[in-house]
Design a protein around this motif. Structure first.
Motif, short mmCIF file in Angstrom:
data_model
loop_
_atom_site.label_atom_id
_atom_site.label_comp_id
_atom_site.label_asym_id
_atom_site.label_seq_id
_atom_site.Cartn_x
_atom_site.Cartn_y
_atom_site.Cartn_z
N PRO A 96 38.10 -7.33 36.84
CA PRO A 96 39.43 -7.18 37.58
C PRO A 96 39.41 -8.33 38.78
CG PRO A 96 38.39 -4.95 37.16
CD PRO A 96 37.58 -6.07 36.43
N ALA A 97 38.11 -8.28 39.43
CA ALA A 97 38.06 -9.15 40.48
C ALA A 97 38.18 -10.69 40.19
CB ALA A 97 36.67 -9.16 41.26
N VAL A 98 37.61 -11.09 39.01
CA VAL A 98 37.87 -12.59 38.14
C VAL A 98 39.16 -12.58 37.87
CG1 VAL A 98 37.01 -14.07 36.51
CG2 VAL A 98 35.39 -12.29 37.52
N ALA A 99 39.86 -11.78 37.33
CA ALA A 99 41.25 -11.90 36.95
C ALA A 99 42.05 -11.97 38.03
CB ALA A 99 41.64 -10.63 36.24
N ALA A 100 41.85 -11.14 39.17
CA ALA A 100 42.65 -11.51 40.45
C ALA A 100 42.38 -12.80 41.14
CB ALA A 100 42.32 -10.25 41.46
N PHE A 101 41.13 -13.32 41.06
CA PHE A 101 41.05 -14.67 41.46
C PHE A 101 41.52 -15.81 40.75
CE2 PHE A 101 38.12 -18.44 41.11
CZ PHE A 101 38.79 -19.00 42.50
N ILE A 161 29.36 -10.60 40.28
CA ILE A 161 30.71 -10.99 40.50
C ILE A 161 30.87 -12.31 41.24
CG2 ILE A 161 32.93 -10.57 41.82
CD1 ILE A 161 32.32 -7.32 41.25
N ALA A 162 30.01 -12.74 42.27
CA ALA A 162 30.29 -13.90 42.69
C ALA A 162 29.63 -14.97 41.77
CB ALA A 162 29.28 -14.05 43.90
N TRP A 163 28.95 -14.71 40.88
CA TRP A 163 28.27 -15.72 39.74
C TRP A 163 29.64 -15.94 38.91
CZ3 TRP A 163 27.40 -14.89 34.52
CH2 TRP A 163 26.92 -15.90 33.81
N ALA A 164 30.16 -14.71 38.32
CA ALA A 164 31.40 -14.93 37.50
C ALA A 164 32.66 -15.30 38.12
CB ALA A 164 31.93 -13.44 36.84
N ILE A 165 32.89 -15.47 39.41
CA ILE A 165 33.85 -16.17 40.10
C ILE A 165 33.60 -17.39 40.28
CG2 ILE A 165 35.17 -16.59 42.33
CD1 ILE A 165 35.09 -13.11 42.77
N GLY A 166 32.47 -17.79 40.52
CA GLY A 166 32.08 -19.15 40.41
C GLY A 166 32.40 -19.92 39.10
N LEU A 167 32.14 -19.20 37.81
CA LEU A 167 32.30 -19.72 36.67
C LEU A 167 33.76 -19.83 36.47
CD1 LEU A 167 29.86 -17.46 34.36
CD2 LEU A 167 29.79 -20.10 35.19
N ALA A 168 34.51 -18.94 36.82
CA ALA A 168 36.19 -18.76 36.75
C ALA A 168 36.65 -20.06 37.87
CB ALA A 168 36.76 -17.76 37.36
#
Length: 174
Positions: free
Chosen positions: A19-24, A60-67
Motif C-alpha cells: 500500500p505504501a509503495v502504491a501510494a508513492f 518499505i524504504a527499500w521497496a520505495i527505493g526500487l519503485a
C-alpha cells in the motif's frame, strides 16, 4: 508451509509494504494504468533483488527505493511529458512517503501501548466496537444498557486513547 523461506519472507514483507509503495507511485504517476504497471514491475524487481535486501533496513524504504528507480525508468521512457516529475521531485516524494510511514508506525505502536493500559468499561466497549465490529445498538443490548451510554463510552474511550497516544508520542520525541 514454511514461513521462514526467502519467498515467504518476501511475500509477507511485500503485503505490508505494497500500500505504501502504491501510494508513492500513484503520487508521482497520474495515469492509473501506468502506476499499476510500475507497481508490478517494482514487485518483479523486489523478487529479483530480494537476496540483496539488508534486513537491518526497513523493507518499505527499500521497496520505495526500487519503485523510485522504476518510476525514473518510466519517466525516461516517456521523455519530456509534462505530467512526469523530475528525479529531484521523486526523491522528495520518496522521503515524504517514508517519513509518513514511519510516523504512522509510531502512532500504531503508541495505540497498541495505550490499548494495553485501558481497562474496565472503556476497554470492553472499545473491544466490542472496534475489535468485533459491533454497532453501538448491539453493544447496548449485549451489556444491557442504553445506546446513548455506549456512544458516551466510545467518545470517552477515543478521548482517553487520543490523550494517551499524544503522551506516548511526546515521550518518544524526548
Amino acid at each position: 508451509m514454511n514461513t521462514n523461506t526467502p519467498t515467504a519472507v518476501l511475500a509477507a514483507q511485500w503485503v505490508r509494504a505494497q500500500p505504501a509503495v502504491a501510494a508513492f507511485i500513484t503520487s508521482m504517476i497520474p495515469d492509473f494504468h501506468d502506476a499499476e504497471e510500475i507497481l508490478q514491475q517494482t514487485a518483479v524487481t523486489a523478487t529479483e533483488k530480494f537476496a540483496e535486501y539488508d534486513s537491518e533496513r526497513p523493507f518499505i524504504a527499500w521497496a520505495i527505493g526500487l519503485a523510485r528507480i522504476e518510476a525514473l525508468r518510466f519517466r525516461q521512457s516517456r521523455g519530456r511529458d509534462r505530467h512526469v516529475f523530475d528525479s529531484e521531485m521523486l526523491d522528495l516524494m520518496a522521503e515524504a512517503v517514508e517519513q509518513e510511514h514511519k510516523q504512522a508506525a509510531e502512532v500504531r505502536t503508541a495505540l497498541k501501548t495505550c490499548l494495553q493500559k485501558t481497562s474496565g468499561r472503556v476497554r470492553q466497549v472499545h473491544e466490542l466496537h472496534y475489535g468485533k465490529g459491533m454497532t453501538p445498538r448491539a453493544i447496548a443490548q449485549h451489556l444491557a444498557t442504553t445506546e446513548n451510554s455506549i456512544f458516551v463510552a466510545l467518545h470517552r474511550a477515543r478521548n482517553v486513547l487520543r490523550q494517551c497516544i499524544g503522551q506516548q508520542l511526546s515521550r518518544n520525541e524526548a
